[in-house]
Design a protein around this motif. Structure first.
Motif, PDB file in Angstrom:
ATOM      1  N   LEU A   1      -7.865   1.494  -1.568  1.00  0.00           N
ATOM      2  CA  LEU A   1      -7.634   2.069  -0.250  1.00  0.00           C
ATOM      3  C   LEU A   1      -8.748   1.610   0.693  1.00  0.00           C
ATOM      4  O   LEU A   1      -9.885   1.397   0.263  1.00  0.00           O
ATOM      5  N   ARG A   2      -8.424   1.489   1.940  1.00  0.00           N
ATOM      6  CA  ARG A   2      -9.471   1.282   2.929  1.00  0.00           C
ATOM      7  C   ARG A   2     -10.306   2.548   3.039  1.00  0.00           C
ATOM      8  O   ARG A   2      -9.828   3.655   2.776  1.00  0.00           O
ATOM      9  N   ARG A   3     -11.552   2.385   3.441  1.00  0.00           N
ATOM     10  CA  ARG A   3     -12.450   3.530   3.555  1.00  0.00           C
ATOM     11  C   ARG A   3     -12.677   3.841   5.034  1.00  0.00           C
ATOM     12  O   ARG A   3     -12.820   2.945   5.863  1.00  0.00           O
ATOM     13  N   ALA A   4     -12.721   5.137   5.347  1.00  0.00           N
ATOM     14  CA  ALA A   4     -12.834   5.553   6.742  1.00  0.00           C
ATOM     15  C   ALA A   4     -14.086   4.989   7.396  1.00  0.00           C
ATOM     16  O   ALA A   4     -14.055   4.555   8.557  1.00  0.00           O
TER      17      ALA A   4
ATOM     18  N   ARG B   1       0.832  -1.202   0.000  1.00  0.00           N
ATOM     19  CA  ARG B   1       0.000   0.000   0.000  1.00  0.00           C
ATOM     20  C   ARG B   1       0.867   1.253   0.000  1.00  0.00           C
ATOM     21  O   ARG B   1       0.600   2.207  -0.729  1.00  0.00           O
TER      22      ARG B   1
ATOM     23  N   ARG C   1     -13.404   1.412   8.384  1.00  0.00           N
ATOM     24  CA  ARG C   1     -12.481   1.277   9.505  1.00  0.00           C
ATOM     25  C   ARG C   1     -13.124   1.657  10.832  1.00  0.00           C
ATOM     26  O   ARG C   1     -12.746   1.135  11.891  1.00  0.00           O
TER      27      ARG C   1
ATOM     28  N   THR D   1      -6.011   5.901   3.661  1.00  0.00           N
ATOM     29  CA  THR D   1      -7.455   5.668   3.675  1.00  0.00           C
ATOM     30  C   THR D   1      -8.138   6.750   2.844  1.00  0.00           C
ATOM     31  O   THR D   1      -7.612   7.856   2.715  1.00  0.00           O
ATOM     32  N   SER D   2      -9.291   6.430   2.297  1.00  0.00           N
ATOM     33  CA  SER D   2     -10.132   7.465   1.685  1.00  0.00           C
ATOM     34  C   SER D   2     -11.270   7.791   2.645  1.00  0.00           C
ATOM     35  O   SER D   2     -11.812   6.906   3.315  1.00  0.00           O
ATOM     36  N   GLY D   3     -11.608   9.074   2.736  1.00  0.00           N
ATOM     37  CA  GLY D   3     -12.667   9.465   3.655  1.00  0.00           C
ATOM     38  C   GLY D   3     -12.930  10.951   3.606  1.00  0.00           C
ATOM     39  O   GLY D   3     -12.465  11.659   2.704  1.00  0.00           O
TER      40      GLY D   3
ATOM     41  N   THR E   1      -4.258   9.205   8.546  1.00  0.00           N
ATOM     42  CA  THR E   1      -4.984   8.632   9.693  1.00  0.00           C
ATOM     43  C   THR E   1      -4.129   8.266  10.898  1.00  0.00           C
ATOM     44  O   THR E   1      -4.675   7.787  11.894  1.00  0.00           O
TER      45      THR E   1
ATOM     46  N   TRP F   1      -1.548   2.936   6.630  1.00  0.00           N
ATOM     47  CA  TRP F   1      -2.997   2.982   6.848  1.00  0.00           C
ATOM     48  C   TRP F   1      -3.651   4.063   5.998  1.00  0.00           C
ATOM     49  O   TRP F   1      -4.673   4.631   6.390  1.00  0.00           O
TER      50      TRP F   1
END
Length: 268
Positions: free
Chosen positions: A134-137, A68, A140, A184-186, A162, A182
C-alpha cells in the motif's frame, strides 16, 4: 486528471466474450459518468442479475490501481462491494463488482446519510491493515507538508480510503465505500479529516459542523491538534496544485473548502 471514458460495448469482442463467460449473455449496459480512475465504468445486466464493471487498458499508467483494488477487496467485507471476478484479456484489465442498489451520499448539513457515513468510517477503523503493498500517507503528503516533521503525524498502520468524495460513498440501509484505487496505510484519523473537506465542499458545512461529524469517529477524538492542523495545511496545498491556474467549479469548491479549513485550524 480524468481518464477518457468509453462504453462497455466499445470493448474488443474477445474481451466482451471473456466477460460473458463469467456472467452469461449481457442484455444491456449503462455507462456510469462519475469517477476519474477508469476507462470503463458500467452497470451490466444479464438474466441472472447485474454487476458493476470497471477497467483500464493494460498499458495505462494507472493500471496498478485496478490491481490494488483487487488486492484490498477481500479485507473489506461490509465496507465495500464484493469483487466477483477479474479479467486480464486482450490488453484490458477488468474488475466485476457487486452492483450496489443505493444512492450517492448526500453530504448536506441535515442529510440522513451522514450518520450512516460516520458509522461506515467507524467500521473501517476496525479493519486491520492488510499485509499487502500500500502507499503510505506520509509518502503521499511529503511534497505538501509545511515542514518535514509534520509527516510524523500522518504515519500509521491503519487502512485508509483517502477519497471521501460523495460519489465514492453509496448509501442504502448501510453505507459503502467504492473506488479503492488510492488505498493507503496511515494514521487512523486521516479519513475523518478527508471527510471534513468533502463535507465543507459538497455539503456547505462550516468547519465547526464538519468537524462535529468527524468527532463521531473514535480515532479523530484522540488525534493530536497539531497533527490535524498540519494535515489541513497539507490538504490545502494538494488542492492548490490540483487547481493550478485555471480551475473548474468542482475543483474551485474543494480548493475553497481546504483553504477555509486550514485557516480555521491555524486559529484553533
Amino acid at each position: 486528471m480524468a481518464t477518457n471514458r468509453i462504453t462497455f460495448d466499445d470493448l474488443p469482442s474477445n474481451v466482451l466474450a471473456a466477460v460473458e463467460e463469467r456472467i452469461g449473455p449481457v442484455l444491456k449496459s449503462e455507462t456510469v459518468s462519475q469517477g476519474f480512475n477508469s476507462e470503463i465504468a458500467a452497470r451490466v445486466f444479464t438474466d441472472s442479475g447485474s454487476c458493476f464493471v470497471k477497467g483500464l487498458r493494460a498499458d495505462h499508467k494507472r493500471v496498478w490501481t485496478q490491481r490494488r483494488e483487487a488486492e484490498v477487496n477481500p479485507y473489506l467485507h461490509g465496507i465495500a462491494p464484493a469483487l466477483l471476478w477479474q479479467i486480464e484479456e486482450a490488453g484490458w484489465v477488468l474488475l466485476g463488482f457487486e452492483n450496489l442498489k443505493g444512492h450517492h451520499a448526500d453530504y448536506t448539513a441535515d442529510s440522513p446519510d451522514l450518520p450512516k457515513v460516520a458509522d461506515l468510517l467507524r467500521r473501517l477503523g476496525e479493519v486491520p491493515c492488510p499485509e499487502i503493498e500500500l502507499r503510505r500517507a506520509e509518502q503521499r503528503l511529503q511534497a505538501y507538508a509545511a515542514k518535514p516533521s509534520d509527516l510524523d503525524y500522518f504515519a500509521g498502520r491503519s487502512l485508509l480510503h483517502t477519497d471521501l468524495n460523495d460519489h465514492n460513498v453509496i448509501v442504502d440501509d448501510s453505507a459503502y465505500l467504492v473506488d479503492w484505487a488510492w488505498a493507503t496505510s496511515g494514521a487512523a484519523w486521516l479519513d475523518a479529516g478527508y471527510w471534513v473537506v468533502w463535507l465543507m465542499a459538497a455539503g456547505r458545512h462550516e468547519p465547526e459542523s464538519a468537524e462535529q461529524w468527524a468527532r463521531e469517529i473514535p480515532a479523530w477524538r484522540v488525534a493530536p491538534a497539531d497533527g490535524i492542523a498540519a494535515f489541513a495545511r497539507a490538504t490545502a496545498n494538494v488542492w492548490e496544485e490540483i487547481a493550478g491556474h485555471d480551475t473548474d467549479e468542482w475543483t474551485a469548491r474543494m480548493l475553497n473548502a481546504s483553504r477555509r479549513w486550514a485557516s480555521f485550524r491555524q486559529r484553533a
